[in-house]
Design an enzyme around this catalytic site. Structure first.
Site, PDB file in Angstrom:
ATOM      1  N   TYR A  37      90.999 113.788  49.316  1.00  0.00           N
ATOM      2  CA  TYR A  37      89.809 114.899  50.007  1.00  0.00           C
ATOM      3  C   TYR A  37      90.315 114.614  51.759  1.00  0.00           C
ATOM      4  O   TYR A  37      90.846 115.753  52.151  1.00  0.00           O
ATOM      5  CB  TYR A  37      88.266 113.783  50.320  1.00  0.00           C
ATOM      6  CG  TYR A  37      87.435 115.236  48.903  1.00  0.00           C
ATOM      7  CD1 TYR A  37      87.954 115.035  47.480  1.00  0.00           C
ATOM      8  CD2 TYR A  37      86.850 115.630  49.692  1.00  0.00           C
ATOM      9  CE1 TYR A  37      87.618 115.381  46.590  1.00  0.00           C
ATOM     10  CE2 TYR A  37      85.814 116.929  48.510  1.00  0.00           C
ATOM     11  CZ  TYR A  37      85.971 116.252  47.241  1.00  0.00           C
ATOM     12  OH  TYR A  37      85.391 116.989  46.230  1.00  0.00           O
TER      13      TYR A  37
ATOM     14  N   HIS B 262      86.651 124.759  46.614  1.00  0.00           N
ATOM     15  CA  HIS B 262      85.438 125.212  47.465  1.00  0.00           C
ATOM     16  C   HIS B 262      85.602 125.962  48.767  1.00  0.00           C
ATOM     17  O   HIS B 262      85.518 125.155  49.867  1.00  0.00           O
ATOM     18  CB  HIS B 262      85.280 123.883  47.725  1.00  0.00           C
ATOM     19  CG  HIS B 262      84.717 122.506  47.280  1.00  0.00           C
ATOM     20  ND1 HIS B 262      82.992 123.543  46.919  1.00  0.00           N
ATOM     21  CD2 HIS B 262      84.993 121.407  46.606  1.00  0.00           C
ATOM     22  CE1 HIS B 262      82.778 122.053  45.485  1.00  0.00           C
ATOM     23  NE2 HIS B 262      83.994 121.214  45.382  1.00  0.00           N
TER      24      HIS B 262
ATOM     25  N   ASN C  45      78.081 117.668  45.027  1.00  0.00           N
ATOM     26  CA  ASN C  45      77.128 118.947  44.211  1.00  0.00           C
ATOM     27  C   ASN C  45      76.162 119.544  43.567  1.00  0.00           C
ATOM     28  O   ASN C  45      75.495 118.610  44.163  1.00  0.00           O
ATOM     29  CB  ASN C  45      78.010 119.457  42.520  1.00  0.00           C
ATOM     30  CG  ASN C  45      79.762 119.520  42.794  1.00  0.00           C
ATOM     31  OD1 ASN C  45      80.081 119.930  43.830  1.00  0.00           O
ATOM     32  ND2 ASN C  45      80.812 118.892  41.693  1.00  0.00           N
TER      33      ASN C  45
END
Length: 485
Positions: free
Chosen positions: A338, A55, A128
């Site tokens: 993350y 990303h 997404n």
């Protein structure tokens, strides 16, 4: 073992299972004792400096979320507590595989990451523009993304790696079908839906819980690009989607999305005919219809791209009271990966940056670290428990307990139906879209050098739907393997 090349950890220990993470039973959450999984994810997060590993190319905007339906019987989350309540939010759209300077209009999933600045802390939905994903266990994520990046020798994109991995990972078929369809190339960020993808858990004030999936439906309508148009724009204006979003908001044409959820009673998960925690599958709407929650509006562009978009950090682990996690194995890995990526890329104090800072004051005992730019806690006590009036835990805000059972082991999901939903999706398409899907896949597979990879993937398409596999085989000048028919 000396006679064969075997997979090891970085310390040379042999890896017994590189396909399944260690969980508490087949449905249980992932265990932190799976040091191989943690090492893979932690190393993977540190492979690129300094842009995001995935990303990397993205655009963002500020806005607000307004509740339009009372769902307090399902969740005690404060920002959803009353109709009409507004919450400030920030969103980042992105492509997945490309680098920071890559083109917007490539066939790729789009990231759809939303940060709600609630009065109980920040809540992130990190999804997404697809309701599903390629894999369903986080232990396979670094391998999958390596296939989407560049070949270590040629530094070129590598269709051999892409299709080799997909053909050896049949659970990817549903997402591959979605990606190669019309929605795999959205016209703009404004004209695509967004999804939380994973299953999450909502808990109400009485302690009753349900499973939930998020669906952001674009109010602009879904619009997509033909492959040839996307290719043309990639060369002429590689920042097409970024430019479109900025200009629309700048002109006062504020894009919006209506948020819906699917709700599944906890007991249903034990008997439902598909595994509700498998992120490669959807919940049919006929069984769990969409329920409206509210409306998200984007009405303000960033003043500084780096400060607000590049330094924005999101994690599915950022939740608020009334919202929790499911034993989805992909989600469980993301809860670690993350936040760990942000600690590496932006720093241990990334949540103190203005774009990531919560509305309510953060009170904790975290101190020091690179780029500590506030008072660093001043002279206050830096440990807990203490006798000096420091912040204390609030047991009433604990997530609802989740029952687990079985043995701690590296086991797969107990569902090997990789084909039904991919076939259903193909059959739902019009003939025109089917033809485009076939053309997109054939074009993407033609450069693959090994015929065995092509044939293995054709088997998967055929098992999903005979027409699907046969037409792709014909397009590649091959035949469906006889043993599959």
């Amino acid at each position: 073992m000396a006679d064969k090349k075997y997979l090891t950890t970085s310390t040379g220990a042999p890896v017994a299972n590189n396909q399944n993470s260690v969980t508490a039973g087949t449905q249980g959450p992932t265990l932190i004792q799976d040091v191989h999984l943690l090492e893979k994810l932690a190393h993977f997060n540190r492979e690129r400096v300094p842009e995001r590993v995935v990303h990397a190319k993205g655009a963002g905007a500020h806005g607000y979320f307004e509740v339009t339906n009372d769902l307090t019987k399902y969740t005690k989350a404060d920002f959803l507590s009353e109709v009409g309540k507004k919450t400030d939010m920030f969103i980042r759209f992105s492509t997945v595989a490309g680098e920071l300077g890559s083109a917007d209009t490539v066939r790729d999933p789009r990231g759809f990451a939303v940060k709600f600045y609630t009065e109980e802390g920040n809540y992130d939905i990190v999804g997404n523009n697809t309701p599903i994903f390629f894999i369903r266990d986080a232990i396979k994520f670094p391998d999958f993304i390596h296939t989407q990046k560049r070949n270590p020798q040629t530094h070129l994109k590598d269709p051999n790696a892409v299709w080799d991995f997909w053909s050896l990972s049949p659970e990817s078929l549903h997402q591959v079908t979605y990606l190669m369809g019309d929605r795999g190339l959205p016209a703009t960020y404004r004209h695509m839906n967004g999804y939380g993808s994973h299953t999450f858990r909502w808990t109400n004030a009485e302690g009753e819980s349900v499973w939930v999936k998020y669906h952001f439906k674009t109010d602009q309508g879904v619009k997509n690009l033909a492959q040839e148009v996307g290719n043309k724009l990639a060369g002429e204006n590689p920042d097409y989607h970024t430019e479109d979003l900025f200009n629309a908001i700048d002109k006062g044409e504020f894009p919006s999305w209506t948020l819906h959820v699917q709700i599944m009673p906890e007991e249903d998960a034990k008997t439902y005919n598909i595994n509700p925690f498998d992120v490669t599958k959807v919940w049919p709407h006929k069984d769990y219809p969409l329920i409206e929650v509210g409306r998200m509006v984007l009405n303000r562009n960033p003043q500084n791209y780096f400060a607000e978009v590049e330094q924005a950090t999101f994690s599915p682990g950022n939740v608020v009271p009334g919202i929790g996690f499911s034993p989805d194995k992909m989600l469980q890995g993301r809860l670690f990966a993350y936040a760990d990526a942000h600690r590496y890329r932006v720093g241990a104090n990334h949540n103190a940056l203005p774009i990531n800072r919560s509305k309510n004051e953060a009170n904790n005992y975290q101190r020091d670290g690179q780029m500590r730019f506030d008072s660093n806690g001043g002279g206050s006590v830096n440990y807990e428990p203490n006798s000096y009036g420091g912040p204390k835990q609030t047991p009433e805000n604990a997530q609802a307990p989740l029952a687990v059972h079985g043995f701690a082991d590296a086991v797969p999901y107990d569902d090997e139906d990789y084909y039904s939903q991919a076939g259903d999706l193909f059959r739902l398409m019009s003939e025109e879209e089917r033809s485009r899907v076939i053309s997109n896949i054939v074009g993407a597979m033609e450069p693959v050098e090994k015929e065995e990879i092509k044939l293995r993937q054709i088997e998967h398409f055929y098992k999903a739907d005979p027409e699907y596999g046969t037409r792709i085989a014909e397009g590649l000048g091959l035949s469906v393997p006889a043993e599959v028919k």
